[in-house]
Design a protein around this motif. Structure first.
Motif, PDB file in Angstrom:
ATOM      1  N   GLU A 189       0.827  -1.209   0.000  1.00 45.44           N
ATOM      2  CA  GLU A 189       0.000   0.000   0.000  1.00 45.44           C
ATOM      3  C   GLU A 189       0.865   1.264   0.000  1.00 45.44           C
ATOM      4  OE1 GLU A 189      -4.035   0.532   2.148  1.00 45.44           O
ATOM      5  OE2 GLU A 189      -2.503   1.219   3.552  1.00 45.44           O
ATOM      6  N   ALA A 190       1.936   1.207   0.790  1.00 44.61           N
ATOM      7  CA  ALA A 190       2.818   2.381   0.862  1.00 44.61           C
ATOM      8  C   ALA A 190       3.332   2.742  -0.534  1.00 44.61           C
ATOM      9  CB  ALA A 190       3.972   2.102   1.816  1.00 44.61           C
ATOM     10  N   PHE A 191       3.811   1.745  -1.273  1.00 46.43           N
ATOM     11  CA  PHE A 191       4.371   2.020  -2.613  1.00 46.43           C
ATOM     12  C   PHE A 191       3.269   2.295  -3.640  1.00 46.43           C
ATOM     13  CE2 PHE A 191       7.755  -0.513  -0.564  1.00 46.43           C
ATOM     14  CZ  PHE A 191       8.736   0.468  -0.596  1.00 46.43           C
ATOM     15  N   TYR A 192       2.129   1.654  -3.427  1.00 46.79           N
ATOM     16  CA  TYR A 192       0.999   1.819  -4.341  1.00 46.79           C
ATOM     17  C   TYR A 192       0.548   3.276  -4.342  1.00 46.79           C
ATOM     18  CZ  TYR A 192      -3.757   0.607  -6.092  1.00 46.79           C
ATOM     19  OH  TYR A 192      -4.924   0.493  -6.799  1.00 46.79           O
ATOM     20  N   ASN A 193       0.543   3.870  -3.140  1.00 47.13           N
ATOM     21  CA  ASN A 193       0.043   5.244  -3.021  1.00 47.13           C
ATOM     22  C   ASN A 193       1.098   6.306  -3.328  1.00 47.13           C
ATOM     23  OD1 ASN A 193      -2.512   4.436  -2.367  1.00 47.13           O
ATOM     24  ND2 ASN A 193      -2.098   4.370  -0.162  1.00 47.13           N
ATOM     25  N   ASP A 194       2.342   5.899  -3.495  1.00 45.34           N
ATOM     26  CA  ASP A 194       3.400   6.878  -3.748  1.00 45.34           C
ATOM     27  C   ASP A 194       3.987   6.635  -5.138  1.00 45.34           C
ATOM     28  OD1 ASP A 194       5.588   8.532  -3.768  1.00 45.34           O
ATOM     29  OD2 ASP A 194       6.152   8.116  -1.689  1.00 45.34           O
ATOM     30  N   LEU A 195       3.306   7.183  -6.127  1.00 44.14           N
ATOM     31  CA  LEU A 195       3.697   6.952  -7.521  1.00 44.14           C
ATOM     32  C   LEU A 195       5.133   7.410  -7.791  1.00 44.14           C
ATOM     33  CD1 LEU A 195       2.883   6.244 -10.463  1.00 44.14           C
ATOM     34  CD2 LEU A 195       2.117   8.589 -10.706  1.00 44.14           C
ATOM     35  N   GLU A 196       5.481   8.571  -7.208  1.00 39.57           N
ATOM     36  CA  GLU A 196       6.803   9.130  -7.479  1.00 39.57           C
ATOM     37  C   GLU A 196       7.903   8.185  -6.987  1.00 39.57           C
ATOM     38  OE1 GLU A 196       9.026  13.186  -6.372  1.00 39.57           O
ATOM     39  OE2 GLU A 196       6.838  13.260  -6.421  1.00 39.57           O
ATOM     40  N   LEU A 197       7.724   7.704  -5.758  1.00 43.22           N
ATOM     41  CA  LEU A 197       8.712   6.793  -5.178  1.00 43.22           C
ATOM     42  C   LEU A 197       8.792   5.503  -6.001  1.00 43.22           C
ATOM     43  CD1 LEU A 197      10.587   5.739  -2.955  1.00 43.22           C
ATOM     44  CD2 LEU A 197       8.579   5.081  -1.641  1.00 43.22           C
ATOM     45  N   GLN A 215      17.768   7.973  -0.551  1.00 45.95           N
ATOM     46  CA  GLN A 215      17.165   9.300  -0.722  1.00 45.95           C
ATOM     47  C   GLN A 215      15.700   9.171  -1.151  1.00 45.95           C
ATOM     48  OE1 GLN A 215      18.658  12.247  -0.123  1.00 45.95           O
ATOM     49  NE2 GLN A 215      16.652  13.159  -0.539  1.00 45.95           N
ATOM     50  N   SER A 216      15.467   8.290  -2.140  1.00 42.30           N
ATOM     51  CA  SER A 216      14.090   8.095  -2.619  1.00 42.30           C
ATOM     52  C   SER A 216      13.195   7.647  -1.470  1.00 42.30           C
ATOM     53  CB  SER A 216      14.036   7.035  -3.722  1.00 42.30           C
ATOM     54  OG  SER A 216      14.852   7.410  -4.784  1.00 42.30           O
ATOM     55  N   LEU A 217      13.688   6.675  -0.693  1.00 40.99           N
ATOM     56  CA  LEU A 217      12.872   6.148   0.409  1.00 40.99           C
ATOM     57  C   LEU A 217      12.618   7.225   1.471  1.00 40.99           C
ATOM     58  CD1 LEU A 217      14.534   2.621   0.827  1.00 40.99           C
ATOM     59  CD2 LEU A 217      12.214   3.069   0.023  1.00 40.99           C
ATOM     60  N   ASN A 218      13.636   8.049   1.697  1.00 36.52           N
ATOM     61  CA  ASN A 218      13.502   9.109   2.698  1.00 36.52           C
ATOM     62  C   ASN A 218      12.444  10.130   2.318  1.00 36.52           C
ATOM     63  OD1 ASN A 218      15.045   8.799   5.049  1.00 36.52           O
ATOM     64  ND2 ASN A 218      16.928   9.016   3.845  1.00 36.52           N
ATOM     65  N   ASN A 219      12.210  10.259   1.005  1.00 37.09           N
ATOM     66  CA  ASN A 219      11.219  11.243   0.554  1.00 37.09           C
ATOM     67  C   ASN A 219       9.787  10.770   0.763  1.00 37.09           C
ATOM     68  OD1 ASN A 219      13.172  12.959  -0.220  1.00 37.09           O
ATOM     69  ND2 ASN A 219      13.186  12.355  -2.376  1.00 37.09           N
ATOM     70  N   HIS A 220       9.637   9.502   1.126  1.00 40.55           N
ATOM     71  CA  HIS A 220       8.282   8.955   1.241  1.00 40.55           C
ATOM     72  C   HIS A 220       7.584   9.487   2.500  1.00 40.55           C
ATOM     73  CE1 HIS A 220       5.010   6.059   1.185  1.00 40.55           C
ATOM     74  NE2 HIS A 220       5.265   5.806   2.455  1.00 40.55           N
ATOM     75  N   SER A 221       6.349   9.875   2.322  1.00 39.38           N
ATOM     76  CA  SER A 221       5.603  10.242   3.529  1.00 39.38           C
ATOM     77  C   SER A 221       4.184   9.699   3.422  1.00 39.38           C
ATOM     78  CB  SER A 221       5.616  11.763   3.719  1.00 39.38           C
ATOM     79  OG  SER A 221       4.479  12.339   3.195  1.00 39.38           O
ATOM     80  N   SER A 222       3.831   8.867   4.394  1.00 37.39           N
ATOM     81  CA  SER A 222       2.479   8.302   4.438  1.00 37.39           C
ATOM     82  C   SER A 222       2.275   7.699   5.813  1.00 37.39           C
ATOM     83  CB  SER A 222       2.300   7.206   3.379  1.00 37.39           C
ATOM     84  OG  SER A 222       2.912   6.007   3.818  1.00 37.39           O
ATOM     85  N   ILE A 223       1.130   7.066   6.010  1.00 44.95           N
ATOM     86  CA  ILE A 223       0.923   6.449   7.321  1.00 44.95           C
ATOM     87  C   ILE A 223       1.900   5.279   7.535  1.00 44.95           C
ATOM     88  CG2 ILE A 223      -1.486   7.056   7.840  1.00 44.95           C
ATOM     89  CD1 ILE A 223      -2.204   4.292   6.562  1.00 44.95           C
ATOM     90  N   HIS A 224       2.481   4.801   6.442  1.00 41.46           N
ATOM     91  CA  HIS A 224       3.407   3.663   6.575  1.00 41.46           C
ATOM     92  C   HIS A 224       4.872   4.110   6.619  1.00 41.46           C
ATOM     93  CE1 HIS A 224      -0.035   1.179   6.048  1.00 41.46           C
ATOM     94  NE2 HIS A 224      -0.237   1.564   4.791  1.00 41.46           N
ATOM     95  N   GLN A 225       5.080   5.411   6.795  1.00 41.19           N
ATOM     96  CA  GLN A 225       6.428   5.981   6.798  1.00 41.19           C
ATOM     97  C   GLN A 225       7.349   5.283   7.804  1.00 41.19           C
ATOM     98  OE1 GLN A 225       5.859  10.074   7.019  1.00 41.19           O
ATOM     99  NE2 GLN A 225       8.026  10.642   6.956  1.00 41.19           N
TER     100      GLN A 225
END
Ligand code: ATP
Length: 937
Positions: A398-406, A453-463
């Motif tokens: 879900e985390a990756f599904y919702n973060d298209l950029e990442l 760096q890419s992973l660090n840019n992720h922000s969601s409830i699963h951060q």
């Protein structure tokens, strides 16, 4: 003589090597083992002889044309290769020995390198053992065995198999025994290539369903079997292994001893005490001892402390046997290793043009790394049972599904550039790595901060989840690799590696190297000056005459093909090659300088040898860290891939709600709204119609699906199976909304025609598969039955289908989807509360017949067949006749007949089909059929 043979005999070559032929024949006659293929290393090429040669020629070249024959007849031909109608090869007793003798000894030569490597891989896929023989040093005619391998033991062929061989080669040692009336398996399994070993001890039922799942899910390639002829279960195990196509070797009990087992395991796993498996698993530990002995693991000190303990916990995974794998098309059974080895997108994927009939694994495998492809295959084969573990995976997806950029940055840049870390660690560990491998690893490690760096840019409830599981681990791995990077930067000439793909120790490291490098630089400078002069001479812009360097040719000049006219007919310019990027040429002076450069390069390599070895030794000490990185990248890749596939589907997949195993007693169950078949919906020209299903315990857990042929019944029931499976893998599912009750196994009996059991009638095959389901299924299983009873007459087929359906409802109580053409079966819903009817719809409006593929409540209007006949302009007499017959069938409600079938089934269930004596089982069935006047013809 056939045309083929005519062609062959004309190829007879009179080349006699009597000593070799005598030696070869004695070798073959002293060993009855028809599964071993022997290759003779003739320095530069290999030769294969006799029936081995015929086998390899047919397997690899698909023809006997490449065979030659030595004109010495074989007095003792032992076996003959038979090419079956389906193209498969079997070895049988020779019936054309005479012809073989006339032709002489077949000889096949194969080239070293690519051809040899492919043949080795194919032979292992064909479950053959391989022996490589070489001439003894300083002897002309004496041969010695230098290498041998088998599907479960490829240690000596690691260099050949380093490319690909995704699943490794799992060997298992197996001991079967009985404890408190139950069958108990003590298993040890190991893969020397991936340095893993494991033990597992579990109980099984009479159908050995746990063993079947184990073999499939752990990708077992070969078995060492503790011989126990007197044990009745032992014979069943042998049959099971044969059915699964697993080659096995029977070994004496003395090979399965626990005497040194604990000590041996400790040596392989390292001194960490808690690494050791539960010592109460006595039989498994004994099997471990056998495995270690037969893989000869203790003879390689390199292995000590390097093995990882792998666990197989029966209670952790959904049970899936080979008919479920086949029925639901989860993986391509034959090609699983090939497609996974391909990595990076696998074979197919949603965008593939040849997307007909692709497996679930092929659909999902859009991984960017080979490690990811391997892990995904394992996950697809081992769906989870624990709801918490499933939810944990779904959270990542879900985390990756919702973060298209990442997702995009990881897929298109970061992960794609990470090579096969498993292969790298194997090479380093096996001392087969080169400085180039070190530079490649360095390249991967220096790119890791970009992933971070890419992973660090992720922000969601699963951060937080991403932080704890990926970011922190990656930071620690990067920091642990700092020393490795410093070493590479200090010792290896990275400029040369980048510019010329030359991988050498830095000259500044050593006085002698510095001297040699000076000479090399002087030469390359001279060649550079030549380049400028030649551009001038050719009247070409200096930039148009490029310097081309390769390890093979050293320095050449290159101009575009358009400019080739400038050197045409000029003798002083020697053309070396014409390629897409232009024409490569030199002059005599450059050729001479290249010779000198080559000489100095060789001298450089010679002088750097000690330093290079030391560098590689240090690099090898980073293997455990590479393995950690590999597993982290593989997991990341699989999550990113599952989310990617879920989001690019024609209609994006959704996150399923998971109901823990066994907690659906109070009327809950699996409910899917708008479900789709993930592989059919992407087929060309298919406008997929989504469908719902409600499998609520006690209310609708048993669904009978009827409807016209080609109406979508099979697709529907398989899609439910796949959606449940995908959810338990931790993947999003093709539906609008899905609540999935976790099941302990999916059992399927699909398709009457394609039985996996050889030599039995379709009816019998159906019965065997169904009897297996009835014995193995529990109330938490999902049973998928398609067109049961097609292999017998209508009345009996119906009777059996009825009895089996009743048994599942009353005795087992699991979830069941039952697609059938027996319309009469739909009456069951009036008798049993948990049975509901569904039908695939069709329209007969305006004199047309259209399949709508919509699954609707209730039984089907069974007149479709006659509708189709009317539309197809059948003669009216035939139509009338058909209507009459249909009526007769409708009134078919003979209670005696139904009772007979129920009684038949009661007794049928008691027959043990796993007994050694299949004939006996079949005759028991026949006498039962007679007893109840059931006609299967
Ligand atoms: N839901 C659907 N939407 C669109 N097309 C479908 C759907 N289901 C099936 N089809 C198409 O119909 C074809 C036949 O489907 P399927 O084999 O499931 O029918 P069936 O009812 O099981 O046939 P039979 O009774 O002859 O075995 C499939 O190959 C697929 O192309």
């Amino acid at each position: 003589m056939s045309d083929n043979e005519q062609e062959e005999s004309s190829q007879v070559v009179l080349k006699e090597d009597k000593t070799f032929v005598t030696f070869f024949q004695s070798l073959v006659s002293s060993n009855e083992d028809t599964d071993t293929i022997r290759l003779f290393d003739r320095k530069g090429y290999y030769s294969i002889h006799g029936e081995d040669a015929v086998f390899v020629a047919m397997m690899h070249f698909k023809s006997k044309k490449s065979l030659k024959y030595w004109s010495i007849s074989d007095p003792n031909p032992k076996k003959k290769i038979k090419i079956d109608n389906d193209g498969s090869l079997t070895t049988t007793a020779s019936s054309s020995q005479q012809q073989q003798q006339e032709l002489g000894l077949a000889v096949l030569t194969i080239r070293q390198g690519y051809e040899f490597e492919n043949i080795v891989k194919e032979l292992l896929d064909e479950k053959k053992k391989i022996e490589i023989w070489s001439m003894k040093p300083n002897s002309k005619q004496q041969w010695e065995l230098i290498k041998k391998g088998s599907p479960g033991n490829t240690q000596m062929f690691e260099d050949v198999l380093l490319n690909g061989n995704c699943e490794g080669s799992v060997m298992m040692a197996l001991k079967v025994t009985r404890e408190k009336g139950s069958i108990v398996f003590g298993i040890s399994f190991g893969d020397a290539t991936f340095k893993t070993i494991g033990v597992s001890q579990f109980m099984d039922n009479d159908n050995l369903s746990n063993l079947s799942s184990f073999i499939m899910q752990m990708s077992v390639k070969e078995c060492l079997l503790c011989c126990d002829q007197k044990n009745y279960d032992y014979q069943k195990v042998k049959e099971k292994l044969s059915d699964a196509g697993i080659p096995f070797t029977e070994l004496p009990k003395s090979d399965f001893s626990s005497k040194n087992a604990e000590q041996d395991l400790t040596r392989l796993l390292g001194s960490v005490k808690n690494n050791l498996p539960d010592i109460e698993q006595e039989h498994a530990i004994q099997s471990a001892s056998c495995l270690i002995k037969h893989l000869d693991l203790l003879s390689n000190p390199n292995y000590f402390g390097k093995f990882k303990l792998e666990k197989y916990d029966l209670d952790r995974y959904m049970k899936l046997d080979s008919s479920s794998f086949k029925g639901l098309h989860i993986i391509d059974l034959k090609d699983s290793s090939v497609s996974a080895a391909a990595g990076g997108g696998g074979a197919g994927g949603a965008s593939s043009s040849s997307n007909k009939d692709q497996s679930l694994y092929n659909l999902l495998n859009q991984c960017n790394t080979p490690m990811g492809s391997r892990l995904l295959l394992q996950w697809v084969k081992q769906p989870l049972l624990n709801a918490e573990e499933i939810e944990a995976r779904l959270n990542f997806v879900e985390a990756f599904y919702n973060d298209l950029e990442l997702r995009q940055s990881l897929r298109s840049n970061d992960l794609k550039k990470i090579g096969d870390l498993d292969r790298l660690s194997k090479k380093l560990h096996g001392q087969k790595a080169t400085l180039e491998d070190c530079v490649n690893l360095y390249g991967i490690v220096t790119r890791l901060p970009v992933v971070l760096q890419s992973l660090n840019n992720h922000s969601s409830i699963h951060q937080e989840l991403i932080k704890v599981n990926f970011i922190e681990s990656l930071e620690s791995i990067i920091s642990d690799f700092a020393k490795f990077c410093a070493m590479v930067e200090k010792t290896i000439d990275l400029d040369l590696a980048n510019d010329k793909h030359e991988y050498v120790i830095r000259s500044s490291f050593d006085e002698t190297l510095r001297g040699i490098q000076l000479k090399k630089d002087q030469i390359s400078n001279k060649i550079e000056r030549f380049r400028v002069d030649i551009a001038d001479d050719l009247n070409l812009d200096e930039a148009k005459v490029k310097l081309h360097y390769s390890e093979k040719d050293m320095f050449l000049l290159r101009i575009s093909r358009k400019d080739e006219v400038a050197i045409r007919d000029k003798k002083k310019y020697i053309v070396h090659a014409t390629a897409k990027d232009g024409v490569r040429f030199a002059t005599r002076e450059i050729d001479t300088l290249n010779e000198a450069y080559k000489k100095w390069s060789a001298e450089y390599l010679d002088k750097q040898d000690g330093l290079a070895k030391r560098t590689l030794q240090i690099a090898a000490s980073f293997v455990p860290l590479i393995e950690d990185l590999s597993s982290l990248i593989a997991t990341l890749d699989v999550f990113v891939t599952l989310s990617h596939v879920s989001s690019i589907a024609p209609i994006p997949f959704i996150r399923p709600e998971i109901i823990p195993l066994g907690s659906d007693e109070n009327g809950a169950g699996t409910v899917i709204i708008g479900g789709r078949h993930p592989c059919v919906e992407i087929q060309d020209n298919v406008n997929f119609i989504a469908n719902d299903i409600d499998l609520t315990r006690g209310q609708s857990q048993f669904q009978i699906i009827t409807g016209p042929n080609m109406g979508g019944k099979s697709t529907f029931i398989r899609q439910v199976g796949l959606i449940v499976l995908m959810a338990q893998i931790g993947c999003f599912v093709p539906a609008q909304k899905a609540t999935i009750a976790v099941v302990d196994c999916i059992l399927s009996r699909v398709g009457a025609g394609d039985s996996q059991l050889r030599g039995v009638s379709t009816f019998m095959a159906e019965m065997l598969e169904t009897s297996y389901i009835l014995k193995v299924a529990t109330k938490n299983s999902l049973i998928i039955i398609d067109e049961l009873g097609r292999g017998t007459s209508t009345y009996d087929g119906f009777g059996l289908a009825w009895g089996i359906a009743e048994y599942i409802c009353n005795q087992i109580g699991g979830f069941c989807l039952f697609a059938t053409h027996f319309h009469e079966l739909t009456i069951l819903s009036d008798l049993l509360p948990m049975v509901k009817n569904l039908h695939v719809s069709a329209s007969t409006q305006n004199n047309t017949f259209t399949l709508l593929y919509k699954v609707e409540q209730g039984p089907c209007d069974q007149s479709f067949g006659i509708h189709v006949a009317i539309l197809a302009n059948f003669p009216s007499q035939v139509i009338e006749n058909a209507k009459q017959k249909a009526k007769e069938l409708e009134s078919f409600e003979s209670n005696t007949l139904k009772q007979n079938h129920n009684k038949f089934l009661e007794e049928f269930k008691e027959i043990n089909f796993n007994s050694n004596d299949v004939e006996k089982s079949l005759s028991l069935v026949n006498s039962l059929l007679n007893k109840y006047s059931i006609d299967i013809n």
